[in-house]
Design an enzyme around this catalytic site. Structure first.
Site, PDB file in Angstrom:
ATOM      1  CD  GLU A  47      -3.017  -0.716  -0.086  1.00 25.30           C
ATOM      2  OE1 GLU A  47      -3.062   0.431  -0.550  1.00 25.30           O
ATOM      3  OE2 GLU A  47      -3.675  -1.660  -0.550  1.00 25.30           O
ATOM      4  CE1 TYR A 130      -6.818   3.248  -0.593  1.00 24.30           C
ATOM      5  CE2 TYR A 130      -4.467   3.355  -0.074  1.00 24.30           C
ATOM      6  CZ  TYR A 130      -5.530   2.758  -0.731  1.00 24.30           C
ATOM      7  OH  TYR A 130      -5.306   1.657  -1.505  1.00 24.30           O
ATOM      8  CG  ASP A 148      -8.075   4.644  -4.621  1.00 30.93           C
ATOM      9  OD1 ASP A 148      -9.266   4.610  -5.016  1.00 30.93           O
ATOM     10  OD2 ASP A 148      -7.210   3.855  -5.030  1.00 30.93           O
TER      11      ASP A 148
END
Ligand code: SF4
Length: 372
Positions: A47, A130, A148
């Site tokens: 990520e 996020y 996102d």
């Protein structure tokens, strides 16, 4: 009777949307290395790497990074220079520093165990809303939605609504499948990345086309700002040495530089504007021509350190490079060895262990000093 979501209006109930999206994801999801297990260290690493970086570039670096630092403990114990070297080529080096800092917190303060909720993950360095939601849902199955750019686009198109700010998070939370939150979040992002793309969405192959309010016709999504153009110049100094494959002259960026602090790069030079660019490295020459000569600049604070030599510089090649919102034309010059710049001659065989900027790596590859 099912109630209509408070934020999002779609043309069917949310159960139908979830079933179609997850069915499509199960059958068509890209086989990406970080999707093969739910290990929180790997999910977290992927990520962070995927922020502002293309999937193809991340795949290239992900395996090598894990080879060097297979566990959060190994990452925490590594020297920062090694972490930056492994990150080299991905850009946005602050991410690597934060990753390293967070690994130390997980190892030293949390006994090697990652926090399991989005709220607790937010306390780690470099983890925002996020990323916390992505890790918590994918690695730990917490029912939290992610938002996102891809998810925003899908939400706006399927609902036909112009959303902003917190409304995106509310809408994503209303759609979220609470049984499979990690898969659902990845499916939304996958749909945005591969089908509901910014230009020319493939509505004919979209699993939720029957539920979509716009079928690609919501044109007024915010436009990305156009890239600026710029030109920068670097000096490449290389010398052969006995018994090795040569040395190259590099400078280290300031530790407090706003971008790529502490990384190594070629000396940047400045070409004064004039009718034509004259490739000389000196400012001591009082001739008209030398007023347009390249000058050495030391770091991103633009402290200048002029070269004392009268030797001519020669243009050797040009590369293109993008940094944040600017596309640069990068001209590389060759000239006499610098004397007034604080840099170091680095053995070529050491270069791969040094945290080089992406641009330095690109130039050294083009010059065939570094191999791919
Ligand atoms: Fe996007 Fe088209 Fe699917 Fe709507 S139908 S979600 S616009 S790809």
């Amino acid at each position: 009777m099912k109630t209509e979501p408070a934020t999002l209006r779609i043309q069917a109930d949310t159960w139908d949307f979830r079933a179609r999206l997850l069915g499509w994801y199960d059958a068509h999801a890209r086989d990406l290395p970080w999707r093969r297990d739910q290990d929180p260290y790997r999910v977290w690493l992927s990520e962070i790497m995927l922020q502002q970086t293309r999937v193809a570039a991340v795949i290239e670096h992900y395996h090598e990074f894990l080879r060097r630092f297979p566990t959060v403990e190994k990452l925490a114990a590594a020297r920062e220079a090694s972490v930056l070297a492994a990150w080299s080529g991905l850009g946005y080096y602050r991410r690597a520093r934060m990753l390293h800092a967070a690994a130390k917190v997980v190892t030293k303060k949390l006994g090697g165990r990652f926090p399991t909720t989005a709220e607790a993950l937010l306390d780690l360095p470099g983890i925002g809303r996020y990323t916390a939601a992505a890790i918590a849902s994918i690695a730990f199955g917490e029912a939290v939605a992610v938002v996102d750019g891809n998810v925003e686009r899908v939400l706006q198109r399927i609902s036909g609504q112009q959303l902003s700010g917190e409304k995106f998070w509310n809408a994503a939370g209303e759609l979220l499948d609470r049984e499979r939150p990690g898969d659902f979040n990845q499916a939304m992002m996958e749909l945005g990345a591969t089908v509901c793309t910014p230009r020319g969405p493939s509505c004919l192959t979209c699993p939720v086309v029957d539920l979509c309010a716009t079928r690609g016709e919501l044109a007024d999504t915010p436009k990305t700002a156009p890239q600026k153009k710029g030109e920068i110049h670097y000096a490449l100094h290389f010398r052969d040495t006995d018994g090795s494959n040569g040395k190259v002259f590099l400078v280290q960026r300031a530790r407090d530089a706003s971008l790529m602090a502490g990384m190594w790069e070629l000396p940047e030079i400045e070409v004064l504007t004039g009718k034509k660019q004259v490739p000389r490295f000196t400012l001591n020459d009082k001739s008209e021509e030398s007023k347009q000569a390249p000058r050495f600049v030391r770091d991103d604070k633009r402290k200048r350190s002029h070269h004392k030599s009268n030797g001519r510089a020669t243009p050797i090649f040009m590369v293109r490079h993008s940094i944040t919102v600017t596309d640069y034309t990068v001209r590389v010059w060759q000239g006499e060895t610098p004397r007034a710049i604080s840099g170091q001659w680095i053995l070529v065989e050491r270069l791969n262990r040094l945290p080089l900027t992406g641009l330095a790596r690109k130039i050294l590859r083009k010059a065939e000093i570094l191999q791919d």
